[in-house]
Structure formats: structure tokens, C-alpha cells
Design a protein around this motif. Structure first.
Motif, PDB file in Angstrom:
ATOM      1  N   CYS A 160       0.824  -1.213   0.000  1.00 22.94           N
ATOM      2  CA  CYS A 160       0.000   0.000   0.000  1.00 22.94           C
ATOM      3  C   CYS A 160       0.857   1.262   0.000  1.00 22.94           C
ATOM      4  CB  CYS A 160      -0.920   0.011   1.210  1.00 22.94           C
ATOM      5  SG  CYS A 160      -2.019   1.458   1.238  1.00 22.94           S
ATOM      6  N   ASP A 161       0.558   2.180  -0.949  1.00 19.70           N
ATOM      7  CA  ASP A 161       1.259   3.458  -0.985  1.00 19.70           C
ATOM      8  C   ASP A 161       0.318   4.628  -0.732  1.00 19.70           C
ATOM      9  OD1 ASP A 161      -0.125   3.271  -3.336  1.00 19.70           O
ATOM     10  OD2 ASP A 161       1.485   4.006  -4.617  1.00 19.70           O
ATOM     11  N   GLU A 182       8.363   3.029  -3.972  1.00 15.28           N
ATOM     12  CA  GLU A 182       9.600   2.914  -3.197  1.00 15.28           C
ATOM     13  C   GLU A 182       9.389   3.068  -1.697  1.00 15.28           C
ATOM     14  OE1 GLU A 182      12.513   5.587  -4.675  1.00 15.28           O
ATOM     15  OE2 GLU A 182      12.667   4.618  -6.645  1.00 15.28           O
ATOM     16  N   LYS A 183       8.261   3.661  -1.304  1.00 11.48           N
ATOM     17  CA  LYS A 183       8.010   3.903   0.116  1.00 11.48           C
ATOM     18  C   LYS A 183       7.340   2.708   0.802  1.00 11.48           C
ATOM     19  CE  LYS A 183       7.442   8.870  -0.676  1.00 11.48           C
ATOM     20  NZ  LYS A 183       6.509  10.028  -0.579  1.00 11.48           N
ATOM     21  N   THR A 184       7.024   1.662   0.063  1.00  8.92           N
ATOM     22  CA  THR A 184       6.302   0.536   0.636  1.00  8.92           C
ATOM     23  C   THR A 184       7.244  -0.540   1.192  1.00  8.92           C
ATOM     24  OG1 THR A 184       6.176  -0.643  -1.471  1.00  8.92           O
ATOM     25  CG2 THR A 184       4.400   0.910  -0.970  1.00  8.92           C
ATOM     26  N   ASP A 210      11.008  -2.824  -0.253  1.00 10.33           N
ATOM     27  CA  ASP A 210      12.185  -3.269   0.508  1.00 10.33           C
ATOM     28  C   ASP A 210      12.356  -4.775   0.426  1.00 10.33           C
ATOM     29  OD1 ASP A 210      12.747  -0.678   1.306  1.00 10.33           O
ATOM     30  OD2 ASP A 210      11.602  -0.843   3.157  1.00 10.33           O
ATOM     31  N   LEU A 211      11.245  -5.498   0.537  1.00  4.78           N
ATOM     32  CA  LEU A 211      11.322  -6.957   0.511  1.00  4.78           C
ATOM     33  C   LEU A 211      11.799  -7.471  -0.841  1.00  4.78           C
ATOM     34  CD1 LEU A 211       7.994  -7.806   2.402  1.00  4.78           C
ATOM     35  CD2 LEU A 211      10.322  -8.106   3.266  1.00  4.78           C
ATOM     36  N   THR A 212      11.300  -6.877  -1.908  1.00  2.88           N
ATOM     37  CA  THR A 212      11.715  -7.329  -3.241  1.00  2.88           C
ATOM     38  C   THR A 212      13.150  -6.909  -3.546  1.00  2.88           C
ATOM     39  OG1 THR A 212      10.686  -5.346  -4.196  1.00  2.88           O
ATOM     40  CG2 THR A 212       9.383  -7.362  -4.184  1.00  2.88           C
ATOM     41  N   THR A 213      13.537  -5.721  -3.091  1.00  2.00           N
ATOM     42  CA  THR A 213      14.905  -5.242  -3.306  1.00  2.00           C
ATOM     43  C   THR A 213      15.922  -6.152  -2.626  1.00  2.00           C
ATOM     44  OG1 THR A 213      14.139  -2.944  -3.466  1.00  2.00           O
ATOM     45  CG2 THR A 213      16.477  -3.293  -3.025  1.00  2.00           C
TER      46      THR A 213
END
Length: 374
Positions: free
Chosen positions: A19-20, A192-194, A198-201
């Protein structure tokens, strides 16, 4: 002036990983709605000249708050506006917060359309995205809603973590067992704020392959068309006369008032977005200021561009008379995409195949405009 009103309710029980939208895990409902009612007063001059035709409670999860707060907003709008004759009032709900008594009160205060956040009828997908319900609860709550309302939308997202072809089959079976009047079908976009970004990166979560996602989307679209749904907008499908009247205000680039933290609006040529911080929003309202984060008065050309950009999303397209200042740019667009961009009966619109290519087409439109190719 005919007007649509959007009210942002930012409260959630938890934040989904994808969610963004601006939301907070809080129960400070009284304080927020007190400020929101004061924001309505700041628009008194606009509302005194307006005929409110639709209202929409979005979030966040509006169904986590007491219906009395929503009723207060509607009553305030009725008192302040020149005419309050909404033909559609929508509320977004999540399955875990659906209760028969709430639904009863929704109808009493004038809400006549429900938008249920389904996302996927698959326990694995729901668990991995932070949703607070399972397939069993989803089906139970969908049944309760459909028994009480005649205008219901189900939201789905394709491309979520753990999605497989089995997910698609479960979605289809769910829709056959609990058929709504409207379906919104979105492709996952990762901000990028979700947390999901982070999890996919970090490689902790895998998303479906692009080819699989496109194939599932095509199958979903065909499934809906075979069951009488009309694709009247890129991501929205409706049974006859069940289109989202509120969202059509957006797509036609008509007048709508956005209330609440992070809400956006469009009045005349004025385009604005409220601040995306609850504390800052309340501080501005307390000072008697409109809580803008962004505000801009469009030029004729900018207004026409927005009208084209939004209008090409819907099947009906855009009347060329509204956007004559951009005719050279539109001719260029049609020349590059002759099979996807059509002009007929004084309107420009995307074909069915053009809707599937809309991201590229609209991207080119904006790029050419910025390069001065108009």
C-alpha cells in the motif's frame, strides 16, 4: 456547478505491504473528523455554488470507523452546499471490518454503493501481503454485502507475492459464487516507500513473471467480458448502468473536492493535493488554512492535457472540442498508434487493444508534450 466529493479516511488496523496510500494505525477518530468538518467550512464559498452529485469515502479503511463519523460529514455537506442530491455514495470496506449492523447504518445515512477490497481469494497471497482475513472470511462477508446492497464493487490486484494460476482460478470461482455489479482489476505497482519494495529489493519476496502476469490479466479480462461486464475504463468493468459515477468525474476531468489528509481536488482549473502528514494537516486546519501540499492553477493547455490523459482511460474517450489546443499532438498520437488510438464522432479514444497498451501510449503523450511537440 456539479461536484463530486472525496473524503479520505486514513485509519487502518495494519498496513498492507504493497500500500502506498496515506494511512495510519490509530484510533484518534474524533480529533481527525473534527478537523475534517472544519476543512469543509473552508470550502463554504465553493460549496454554496455546488450541486453535490456523488460522494466517496476512501482510505485507509473507512469501515474501521464508526458510521456516525461518516454521517456527520454527509450532514455537514448537506448543510453547506447549495444542493445535496447525491445519486451515488460509496464507501471502501475491508472484509474483516464488515458487520451487518454497520451495513444497515450505512444505508440509513445514504450510502448506496460498497467497494470491497478483495485483492485475491487465496490464503497464501492474503497472508503474504498483510491482509487481515482469509478466504473463508472473505466469502462470508461478500455474501453479507451482496444480500444488502445492489451496487457492489470488488477490487482485485494482479501481481501480488505468491500469486499463481491457482490464485486466478480461485478468484474466478469466488466471482461466480458471489457475483458483484462492478469489478476493479489493477496490476500491482510497487512504490519505493512501501514495505514490499524493501522486501523485493532484498530478494526476500518474489513476484510473478511479467509474461505470467500479462497472461493472467488477459484471462481475467476475458472472464469478465464473458459474464456481461463491460470494460468502460482501463481497470474497471461494470454491468450495464453500474459504472462508478464518482470515478467518472475524475476521468472526465470534471470538478471534484478532495477532503482530508492527502486528498486531491480539481475545481475549475485549480489542481491541489493536501499534505500527507496527519499532524501537519491538523495544524494547518487549526490555523484556518487550506491544508495544501501542492496547488496549481492550470493554463488552458495544461487543463487540456489533463483532460486527454484522464479521458483516454475511459471507453467513451474525449470530445475533441474540449481539447482543440492539443490537436497537433493528438494527430501525432493517432499517427503513431493507428490501430490503438481512434477518432470517431468528434471524439478521440483508445480501442480495446489500446487499453492494454495504455501505459505506453499515455507515456508518449506526456513525453511529447514536455518536449514541446504540441
Amino acid at each position: 456547478m456539479k461536484l463530486a466529493v472525496y473524503v479520505h479516511v486514513p485509519f487502518c488496523k495494519s498496513k498492507c505491504v504493497y500500500c502506498d496510500f496515506y494511512s495510519v494505525v490509530s484510533e484518534k477518530f474524533d480529533e481527525y473528523f473534527s478537523h475534517l468538518l472544519r476543512e469543509i467550512d473552508l470550502y463554504e464559498e465553493v460549496l454554496r455554488e455546488s450541486e453535490i452529485k456523488t460522494a466517496y469515502f476512501g482510505g485507509g479503511t473507512p469501515s474501521v470507523v464508526s458510521p456516525s463519523f461518516l454521517g456527520m460529514v454527509l450532514e455537514k455537506l448537506e448543510r453547506v452546499s447549495r444542493s445535496f442530491t447525491p445519486i451515488e455514495i460509496t464507501i471502501e470496506v475491508n472484509p474483516e471490518s464488515v458487520e451487518p449492523e454497520k451495513l444497515k447504518i450505512y444505508k440509513q445515512i445514504g450510502i448506496n454503493r460498497i467497494s470491497l477490497g478483495v485483492q485475491a481469494c487465496d490464503d497464501t497471497v492474503l497472508k503474504n501481503t498483510g491482509r487481515l482475513y482469509n478466504e473463508e472470511t472473505l466469502k462470508k462477508k461478500a455474501k453479507i454485502i451482496l444480500e444488502r446492497f445492489e451496487n457492489v464493487n470488488f477490487d482485485f490486484i494482479l501481481g501480488l507475492p505468491s500469486e499463481t494460476d491457482i490464485t486466478l482460478e480461485k478468484n474466478f470461482r469466488f466471482l461466480e459464487e458471489f457475483p458483484p455489479q462492478h469489478v476493479s482489476l489493477y496490476l500491482l505497482e510497487i512504490d519505493e516507500k512501501t514495505k514490499l519494495f524493501d522486501l523485493t529489493t532484498k530478494g526476500l519476496v518474489e513476484l510473478p513473471e511479467e509474461g505470467d502476469l500479462e497472461r493472467r490479466h488477459d484471462l481475467f479480462v476475458e472472464f469478465l467480458k464473458e459474464r456481461g461486464f463491460v470494460r468502460y475504463e482501463i481497470s474497471n468493468f461494470a454491468k450495464p448502468e453500474k459504472e462508478s459515477l464518482h470515478n467518472i468525474f475524475y476521468w472526465r476531468n470534471e470538478n471534484y473536492l478532495g477532503l482530508g489528509v492527502s486528498a486531491g481536488g480539481h475545481i475549475g482549473r485549480l489542481r491541489y493535493v493536501n499534505v500527507s502528514d496527519l499532524k501537519e494537516y491538523e495544524e494547518k486546519i487549526t490555523r484556518g488554512e487550506l491544508p495544501y501540499e501542492y496547488v496549481h492553477e492550470n493554463t488552458e493547455e495544461e487543463e487540456a492535457l489533463e483532460t486527454v490523459f484522464m479521458g483516454l482511460r475511459i471507453k467513451e474517450g474525449v470530445e475533441l472540442n474540449r481539447v482543440r489546443i492539443l490537436l497537433p499532438l493528438l494527430e501525432k498520437l493517432q499517427k503513431k498508434y493507428p490501430c490503438y488510438v481512434e477518432v470517431k464522432n468528434g471524439k478521440i479514444f483508445l480501442s480495446e487493444d489500446g487499453m492494454n497498451l495504455s501505459k505506453k501510449i499515455l507515456s508518449d503523450l506526456i513525453e511529447w508534450y514536455r518536449e514541446g511537440g504540441r
